[in-house]
Design a protein around this motif. Structure first.
Motif, short mmCIF file in Angstrom:
data_model
loop_
_atom_site.label_atom_id
_atom_site.label_comp_id
_atom_site.label_asym_id
_atom_site.label_seq_id
_atom_site.Cartn_x
_atom_site.Cartn_y
_atom_site.Cartn_z
N ALA A 87 -22.89 6.80 -18.13
CA ALA A 87 -24.21 6.02 -18.10
C ALA A 87 -25.17 6.77 -18.92
N ARG A 88 -26.22 6.14 -19.48
CA ARG A 88 -27.23 6.76 -20.25
C ARG A 88 -28.62 5.98 -19.74
N THR A 108 -31.80 4.16 -20.26
CA THR A 108 -32.40 3.12 -21.11
C THR A 108 -33.50 3.38 -22.17
N ASP A 123 -31.93 7.18 -24.01
CA ASP A 123 -30.54 7.15 -24.24
C ASP A 123 -30.12 8.51 -23.83
N THR A 140 -31.19 3.07 -15.89
CA THR A 140 -29.59 3.46 -16.58
C THR A 140 -28.82 2.42 -16.77
N THR A 141 -28.03 2.65 -17.76
CA THR A 141 -26.92 1.58 -18.18
C THR A 141 -25.79 1.90 -17.27
N GLY A 145 -20.09 1.99 -18.64
CA GLY A 145 -19.49 1.47 -20.08
C GLY A 145 -18.19 1.47 -20.25
N ASN A 158 -16.94 1.57 -26.29
CA ASN A 158 -17.84 0.80 -25.61
C ASN A 158 -19.00 1.14 -26.67
N ASP A 159 -20.01 -0.06 -26.77
CA ASP A 159 -21.10 0.06 -27.57
C ASP A 159 -22.18 1.43 -27.27
N GLN A 160 -22.24 1.79 -25.98
CA GLN A 160 -23.03 2.99 -25.55
C GLN A 160 -22.25 4.21 -25.75
N ASP A 161 -21.00 4.16 -26.12
CA ASP A 161 -20.27 5.40 -26.29
C ASP A 161 -20.70 6.06 -27.55
N GLU A 162 -20.76 7.50 -27.66
CA GLU A 162 -20.98 8.43 -28.68
C GLU A 162 -19.55 9.02 -29.41
#
Length: 700
Positions: free
Chosen positions: A593-594, A596, A599, A649-650, A653, A684-688
């Motif tokens: 999680a991150r 919002t 980030d 938070t998100t 992911g 996932n889109d939020q993964d770095e």
């Protein structure tokens, strides 16, 4: 011509006379005639770069005796030439000249023409049908000339080194199923045009064997032979290994000693079966002669205290003499890393049942300071200044101080370890540190962490150790203007930590394992600002799947969880920040999680991971470059979001993460440096994520 003129002419002619002496093949320059026994005022050197003046001065006898003799000068020239030859300069020439001084003495100068250093153009093997030439090149100390030879100086031909290499090859075969292997010849041919050697090893492998039936027989009444079986490493059906045979013999003798039979001796009785290709081994455990250690003499230790060496023996003066314990003690002294060589010999004592042990050591360098720089994908460009002493004041203590700086912050570290606290087999140490992380690298806020810990380590049983620790630290958040302040960051956080780690280690090599396993289980209870328990387990198993080619497989498993103890929730800075240490291809803190608003990663409460890897030597590259390749696959599971104190938070992911990739590993002087090229599967889109990662390799 007058008598005075004739006399002057004679003197000038005498001083101009030259003598030519071909000392060991060198070309001698003209030198003034000097009477034997003339006092030497000074000694100098010209043309030398491989050895400095101080090193050469220590080699020559004329610098010590301060008396000029032709035979002494000739010997000194030969000594200098031998040193250069040992360093790979086969075309060196050394001459000397003298200059008179006003007080009737002379100055002696040695002129050195080093020439070009001879390298090794190629190393070839014949007769090695079962083990590849590339693997054998890794076994020997002599290396082919390569790009970094000017730095490592490992491409030097020397007869004594070649003799050592022959024995290393023989032992390598003997430990891999070939008890009769021989190196028939090791020939070096010098090519004057290339100024390099061609070295050829001829090998006779012999037949390969496995171990067959394994048994124990004893003539000692009361000895429990069945209890000794756990000390045998020569398993039936396993490949013959001379080192396993020797290790089993020694371990059995020590185990018998621990049962109360200190004079027990173990001999392996071997029955060879060439048709079946097996070695049947029966370990005979018998009562040896009753001999006692009268005295232990230690020589050569100018820095290291005697007791640091003595305590590595599991016996003292007056105790029973046991060869297995002596062998083990010598190995333990060598493992200290303080000495270039360790020799243990025995001599008759004052009575037939007494023996004197003589321990001769040659001390090596144990301290170093360094200035290092590098690059990692997490911290960017970094540099460090460090001071390390592994034998502080000759007491066997470890001391290290370091200051580091990177693009993400700076570090200050101090460590001290006493390996034998209060004379017991317990290590004790203290660590002090300060770590400053700038904002913007991985988070929108920065931190300054200051702390320290006390630690103690002790062996439980063989291969199992326990480490305990007590530490305290304060984390100060250095950016109060972050979007997360003040609810999320919360000013400062104080932590008092009590923890332990159990480690089971059977690896054959800590730097580059090829066989064995390492398992660790740790728990840490943290209190003050918040109460929580962190539990982690890590394991890795290594197995050689193609030993002849140096191909090694490993399987790694990890898991961890953070448990809330007081019901106040887990703060994000107390959670796991996972990334490439779980699944390669993710950035540090790149999964989970991150927030919002900014980030920022908020961490993970539980995780588990599995990784499979195969590493191998790179074909067509010299082994002494230290380069290897690897292919791998990682899979991980994550769960749990910490308490973010009202900050939105998100989600996670996705709970499952995986990747595949390949690596390039370099055995650098700092340790195994590896570059990982990764492909993340369905991120996932939020993964770095990151395609490439550069790190120092670790066991886990």
């Amino acid at each position: 011509m007058t008598k005075s003129a004739k006399l002057l002419h004679s003197v000038l002619l005498a001083t101009a006379l030259v003598s030519v002496a071909p000392f060991a093949g060198s070309v001698a320059l003209a030198q003034a005639q000097v009477a034997e026994g003339t006092q030497v005022a000074a000694v100098g050197f010209d043309g030398n770069s491989r050895f400095n003046d101080n090193q050469l001065t220590a080699m020559v006898d004329v610098a010590i005796r301060r008396v000029y003799t032709q035979s002494g000068i000739a010997t000194d020239i030969q000594t200098i030439q031998a040193a250069y030859t040992q360093a790979g300069y086969s075309n060196v020439t050394v001459t000397h000249r003298v200059e008179p001084t006003a007080d009737g003495r002379v100055r002696v100068f040695f002129d050195v023409n080093e020439g070009d250093r001879a390298g090794i153009a190629a190393i070839n093997f014949t007769g090695n049908n079962s083990i590849s030439s590339s693997v054998l090149e890794g076994v020997i100390t002599t290396k082919e000339t390569h790009l970094l030879s000017w730095l490592f100086r490992d491409d030097v031909y020397a007869e004594d080194r070649l003799a050592l290499d022959r024995e290393r090859i023989r032992l390598y075969y003997a430990n891999r199923g070939f008890p009769d292997a021989r190196v028939l010849s090791a020939v070096a041919q010098f090519d004057a045009e290339r100024n390099a050697y061609y070295i050829n090893f001829t090998v006779d492998e012999g037949q390969r064997y496995n171990f067959g039936n394994i048994a124990i027989e004893t003539s000692i009444p009361g000895l429990n032979a069945d209890a000794l079986r756990g000390n045998i490493s020569t398993g039936s059906g396993s490949r013959y290994s001379l080192s396993d045979l020797s290790e089993s013999t020694s371990d059995l003798a020590i185990a018998a000693t621990n049962q109360g039979y200190p004079f027990a001796e173990v001999r392996p009785r071997i029955n060879r079966n060439p048709e079946a290709g097996t070695f049947d081994v029966t370990y005979l455990v018998d009562e040896g002669p009753r001999i006692y250690v009268e005295r232990i003499n230690i020589t050569g230790n100018t820095k290291t205290r005697d007791y640091v060496i003595r305590r590595e023996f599991d016996f003292a003066e007056g105790d029973p003499f046991n060869r297995a314990l002596v062998t083990q003690g010598r190995a333990d002294i060598e493992a200290l890393g303080f000495f270039q060589s360790v020799q243990v010999t025995s001599a008759p004592g004052s009575a037939p049942d007494r023996v004197v042990l003589n321990v001769a050591v040659v001390e090596g360098s144990t301290g170093n300071y360094g200035v290092g720089a590098g690059y990692s994908t997490r911290d960017g460009i970094f540099g460090e200044i460090s001071l390390t002493e592994r034998n502080f004041l000759g007491r066997g203590q470890y001391l290290r101080a370091a200051i580091g700086r990177s693009e993400s912050g700076e570090t200050y570290d101090f460590s001290f370890t006493e390996p034998r606290f209060m004379g017991l087999q317990v290590s004790a140490g203290i660590d002090l540190y300060r770590r400053v992380t700038d904002e913007g690298n991985n988070f929108t806020y920065g931190t300054a962490t200051t702390g320290g810990q006390l630690r103690f380590g002790l062996p439980i049983i063989e291969d199992l150790t326990l480490t305990t620790r007590l530490g305290i630290e304060q984390v100060e958040f250095t950016d109060d203007e972050s979007p997360l302040a003040p609810a999320y960051i919360g000013g400062t956080r104080d932590r008092l930590n009590v923890g332990y780690t159990l480690t089971y280690d059977t690896l054959d090599n800590q730097r580059r394992p090829t066989e064995g396993m390492i398992l660790s289980f740790s728990q840490d209870y943290t209190t003050l600002t918040s109460d929580f328990l962190t539990t982690e387990v890590r394991a890795r198993v290594y197995y050689p799947i193609w030993e002849e080619m140096g191909v090694v497989a490993s399987l790694r498993g990890t898991a961890g969880t953070v448990t809330d103890v007081d019901g106040g929730g887990i703060h994000p800075t107390d959670a796991f920040q996972l990334g490439p240490d779980l699944v390669r291809g993710y950035r540090y803190g790149g999964m989970g999680a991150r927030t919002t608003a900014s980030d920022d990663p908020v961490g993970i409460l539980s995780y588990a991971g599995l990784s499979a890897e195969v590493d191998f030597p790179l074909p067509f590259l010299p082994e002494n470059w230290g380069l290897r390749g690897a292919v791998w696959g990682d899979a991980g599971w994550i769960d749990g979001i910490p308490d973010t104190e009202g900050v939105e938070t998100t989600g996670l992911g996705g709970e499952f993460k995986s990747s595949v990739g390949g690596s390039l590993i370099w055995e650098s002087p700092l340790g195994p440096l590896r570059g990982d090229f990764a492909h993340v599967i369905d991120p996932n889109d939020q993964d770095e994520t990151q395609v490439f990662q550069l790190t120092l390799s670790t066991l886990f």
